[in-house]
Design a protein around this motif. Structure first.
Motif, short mmCIF file in Angstrom:
data_model
loop_
_atom_site.label_atom_id
_atom_site.label_comp_id
_atom_site.label_asym_id
_atom_site.label_seq_id
_atom_site.Cartn_x
_atom_site.Cartn_y
_atom_site.Cartn_z
N ASP A 179 -1.65 1.39 2.94
CA ASP A 179 -0.17 1.25 2.58
C ASP A 179 0.50 2.46 2.90
N GLY A 180 1.20 2.38 3.84
CA GLY A 180 2.12 3.64 4.47
C GLY A 180 3.36 3.61 3.80
N THR A 181 3.83 2.66 2.74
CA THR A 181 5.03 2.87 2.01
C THR A 181 4.96 3.29 0.94
N GLY A 182 3.94 3.73 0.19
CA GLY A 182 3.84 4.24 -1.09
C GLY A 182 4.10 3.28 -2.15
N GLY A 183 3.82 2.33 -2.07
CA GLY A 183 4.36 1.13 -3.01
C GLY A 183 5.59 0.80 -2.96
N PHE A 184 6.15 0.67 -1.60
CA PHE A 184 7.54 0.07 -1.39
C PHE A 184 8.60 1.27 -1.48
#
Length: 340
Positions: A211-216
């Motif tokens: 998950d490269g978005t850090g939780g969106f």
């Protein structure tokens, strides 16, 4: 819980040596040197080692009896089976056409100087769905809130996929508002990715690879490994469904205070996972020529062979008139008919 198989004698080498040394004063009081350098102690250790080997074989008897008791009630040992493992294939680059991984594709571990390569073969054809209509999967720069304004456990964001993406490696390329998911722990967001599987399972969890978005909270990629999917109609849309659901942790600390938002979304298939087994396929092996002798046998060059799978393994014979006739394995010929 099964009962533990008892040992007829649980003594080991050191137990036997210690027991023999304790008996020395009783049988030979003149023997006072019990150190390992003493020749008598050497003989004790020798016989203790031999006795330990005998006790090991004696303790194998309960296992044999256990198997025999199972046979009396009709339980038989199964034949050895090949090891199986899921193997994930990744695309090295975007492909203009579909790429099929055919059945019996061989993959292997790295061969070293001390160990040979371990070969596995794929069990079925697999075609990762790599062609997507980006006009449908992109949001065309529209801002969309993922969850309600006050997110709570059970709220979910749904994606409808036109094609079956079972056992795929999916990449969700997201353009998110910076720090849009205020309050959430970016290293442990309270979200769970799931696919619709139907049946009693209903929603099955995906394996989150990255998950490269850090939780969106930042733009990046989310890499998912999907299980088997099923088609279902929701809100008038018949599709294969992928969703992101808020877990019960959303009710505690590190939860979303506001909903994150997306500005752009793209779905890509980067590869897929297929089942394999520890075996190789032998093609066009000639067994020999029969001379009509009753009970004639032929030996295979490569052994052992896997047990037959009725759904995949069968014999086809071409009749004199050119028709293909499928043969079926039976335990005996008691039920044979004249037309067989």
């Amino acid at each position: 819980m099964p009962l533990q198989t008892p040992s007829l004698d649980d003594r080991h080498f050191q137990d036997i040596v210690d027991q023999a040394k304790r008996l020395i004063p009783h049988y030979c009081r003149e023997w006072t040197d019990h150190n390992v350098s003493d020749p008598g102690v050497t003989l004790i250790e020798l016989f203790a080692w031999m006795t330990d080997m005998l006790l090991y074989r004696v303790n194998l008897v309960p296992d044999k009896n256990y198997i025999k008791f199972l046979e009396l009630i009709g339980v038989q040992l199964e034949e050895p089976r090949a090891a199986t493992a899921p193997i994930t294939f990744y695309l090295s680059a975007a492909q203009p056409v579909e790429v099929t991984i055919p059945a019996d594709t061989e993959v292997a571990t790295v061969r070293t100087e001390t160990s040979p390569a371990i070969i596995f073969t794929t069990e079925e054809d697999f075609t990762p769905w790599t062609r997507h209509n980006l006009g449908q999967t992109g949001l065309l720069s529209r801002r969309i809130a993922i969850f309600p304004s006050q997110p709570g456990p059970g709220d979910a964001f749904y994606l409808a996929l036109e094609k079956d993406h079972s056992r795929h490696v999916l990449a969700l390329v997201l353009n998110c508002e910076l720090a849009g998911g205020a309050g959430v722990d970016p290293n442990n967001p309270p979200i769970q990715w799931e696919v619709w599987q139907g049946g009693s399972t209903r929603w099955a969890p995906c394996e989150l690879d990255h998950d490269g978005t850090g939780g969106f909270n930042v733009s990046g990629e989310i890499i998912l490994h999907t299980p088997a999917m099923a088609q279902r109609e929701f809100e008038g849309i018949n599709a294969y469904w992928l969703r992101c659901r808020l877990t019960d942790a959303q009710a505690g600390r590190g939860a979303y205070r506001v909903s994150p938002a997306l500005q752009q979304l793209r779905v890509e298939a980067r590869g897929g996972t297929v089942g394999t087994r520890h075996a190789i396929s032998i093609q066009k092996e000639v067994l020999g020529t029969s001379d009509g002798t009753p009970g004639q046998t032929f030996e295979l060059l490569h052994t052992p062979i896997l047990a037959l799978d009725p759904a995949r393994d069968y014999l086809v014979e071409e009749t004199p008139v050119g028709e293909l006739q499928r043969w079926q394995e039976v335990a005996d010929f008691a039920d044979s008919k004249p037309e067989d």
